[in-house]
Write an enzyme that holds these catalytic residues in place. Structure first.
Site, mmCIF file in Angstrom:
data_model
loop_
_atom_site.group_PDB
_atom_site.id
_atom_site.type_symbol
_atom_site.label_atom_id
_atom_site.label_comp_id
_atom_site.label_asym_id
_atom_site.label_seq_id
_atom_site.Cartn_x
_atom_site.Cartn_y
_atom_site.Cartn_z
ATOM 1 N N HIS A 149 0.771 -1.017 0.154
ATOM 2 C CA HIS A 149 -0.154 -0.058 0.126
ATOM 3 C C HIS A 149 0.937 1.214 -0.035
ATOM 4 O O HIS A 149 1.387 1.193 0.542
ATOM 5 C CB HIS A 149 -1.009 -0.386 1.226
ATOM 6 N N SER A 150 0.194 2.714 -0.601
ATOM 7 C CA SER A 150 1.048 3.491 -0.698
ATOM 8 C C SER A 150 2.460 3.569 -0.755
ATOM 9 O O SER A 150 3.057 2.924 -1.598
ATOM 10 C CB SER A 150 1.081 4.481 0.821
ATOM 11 N N TYR A 151 3.274 3.655 -0.097
ATOM 12 C CA TYR A 151 4.873 3.954 0.610
ATOM 13 C C TYR A 151 5.466 2.535 -0.120
ATOM 14 O O TYR A 151 6.785 2.415 -0.636
ATOM 15 C CB TYR A 151 5.367 4.739 1.800
ATOM 16 N N GLY A 161 4.618 0.586 -2.083
ATOM 17 C CA GLY A 161 5.378 0.322 -3.462
ATOM 18 C C GLY A 161 7.181 0.193 -3.432
ATOM 19 O O GLY A 161 7.497 -1.247 -4.669
ATOM 20 N N HIS A 201 -7.982 6.946 0.059
ATOM 21 C CA HIS A 201 -6.530 5.903 -0.246
ATOM 22 C C HIS A 201 -6.847 4.948 0.502
ATOM 23 O O HIS A 201 -5.813 4.264 0.256
ATOM 24 C CB HIS A 201 -5.682 6.712 -0.051
#
Length: 251
Positions: free
Chosen positions: A84-86, A88, A227
């Site tokens: 998720h998010s960072y 990645g 998000h």
């Protein structure tokens, strides 16, 4: 029905985003476990339940090694890696060492870096400058301070209060450090999930959409829930991950 399409023999590794911890996957992890899956939700060094280890020297390489160590010490194979998010960025870099242990990747509103890119490269110069200024003014110069959970699109006051009680600052070095090779992540079967409304940068979304068109082993999906969909829409997130498990079974 989705209840019957996935094998429960394949472990899930759910990696959180910036300033979060493994806690943010709790509602989704519990649903997967009720379906019989093994689920791990590691927390990266200096964050969440490991926030007592917060230190200016923690960089992207530290977090990459956290994830690699999870796979090595838990003897994980044939798994589904969800970032998720960072997360990645961390997952993409770690794939250079763990790709043989991963059956399928899922990026949930996540950053997908090319070699040599940092988080700041991916979020763009204006947002990077704002984060740097916030760190100077409110993060002792070396941490990215927490944001109110409403920043992520959450509107439910109870979820906002709970998330705010869990968020922790993050070493800014993890945002500045360039990633190494991501070749194995870019060649691996996977999926990008755009959470609606998204916080992903437009060019990151374009990158994922283009890859889904060009790569027959890469899928693109959307998911309502902001998000923070794993918290605001855990049932929808579960359905996406069960589809990912079904695709992994077919490969």
């Amino acid at each position: 029905m989705l209840e019957s399409v996935a094998s429960n023999s394949r472990p899930f590794v759910l990696l959180h985003g910036g300033r979060h911890g493994g806690w943010c996957w709790g509602p989704v992890a519990s649903r997967l476990r009720r379906r019989g899956f093994d689920v791990l939700t590691p927390t990266l060094t200096g964050l969440g339940d490991r926030s007592h280890l917060l230190d200016p020297s923690i960089g992207l390489d530290t977090h990459v090694q956290d994830l690699v160590a999870t796979f090595e010490y838990e003897d994980l194979t044939d798994s589904i890696l969800v970032a998720h998010s960072y997360g990645g960025v961390v997952a993409s870099a770690a794939m250079e060492k763990i790709a043989d242990r991963v059956r399928f990747m899922v990026y949930v509103d996540a950053l997908i870096p090319r070699a040599g890119e940092s988080v700041f490269d991916l979020v763009g110069p204006r947002r990077a400058a704002a984060i740097e200024e916030n760190a100077r003014n409110h993060g002792r110069g070396w941490t990215v301070p927490v944001s109110d959970a409403s920043y992520y699109g959450i509107t439910d006051p109870d979820i906002i209060a709970w998330v705010n009680s869990k968020l922790t600052p993050q070493p800014i070095k993890t945002y500045r450090d360039p990633v190494g090779s991501t070749e194995r992540a870019w060649s691996h079967p996977g999926m990008f999930v755009e959470c609606l409304p998204t916080r992903a940068e437009p060019f990151v979304l374009d990158r994922a959409r283009d890859r889904s068109v060009r790569d027959e082993k890469f899928w693109y999906r959307t998911l309502e829930g902001t998000h923070e969909a794993p918290l605001t829409n855990p049932d929808g997130t579960l359905e996406i991950l069960l589809e990912a498990a079904r695709i992994a079974d077919s490969l």
